[in-house]
Write a protein that holds these residues in place. Sequence first.
Motif, mmCIF file in Angstrom:
data_model
loop_
_atom_site.group_PDB
_atom_site.id
_atom_site.type_symbol
_atom_site.label_atom_id
_atom_site.label_comp_id
_atom_site.label_asym_id
_atom_site.label_seq_id
_atom_site.Cartn_x
_atom_site.Cartn_y
_atom_site.Cartn_z
ATOM 1 N N LYS A 48 0.894 -1.418 -0.047
ATOM 2 C CA LYS A 48 0.486 0.100 0.351
ATOM 3 C C LYS A 48 1.071 1.801 0.091
ATOM 4 N N TYR A 80 -1.886 -0.742 -3.932
ATOM 5 C CA TYR A 80 -2.397 0.164 -3.541
ATOM 6 C C TYR A 80 -1.559 0.841 -4.129
ATOM 7 N N LYS A 102 -4.420 -0.567 -8.378
ATOM 8 C CA LYS A 102 -5.513 -0.237 -6.945
ATOM 9 C C LYS A 102 -5.687 1.056 -6.709
#
Length: 105
Positions: A48, A80, A102
Amino acid sequence: MSININSKLNEQECFWDISLEGELDVSTADKLKEHLHNLADKESLDMKINLTNLDYIDSTGLGVMIGVLKKLKINGKEIYILNPKINVKKIFAITGLDKIFKVEG
């Protein structure tokens, strides 16, 4: 131009928590590439990447992220992209990479 990279392992949720600050371009891409590949080699987990403080990204920076994503995908993991600034988000959209990563926020 410079980039600051902070990362830590979120052991509870099993992902790499990464934040970038500054500019990701041809002069800073190798630093990010080495950092992300080292994390993926340590433990292949979702990443992330928080871009709240990233002011700029160019094609070299995008290439680094694509390379790391390919490595993670082998083990079914994702990258992400969190909280990109409008100009950075626009680069992901123009290149179609918002469909591959994402992107949230």
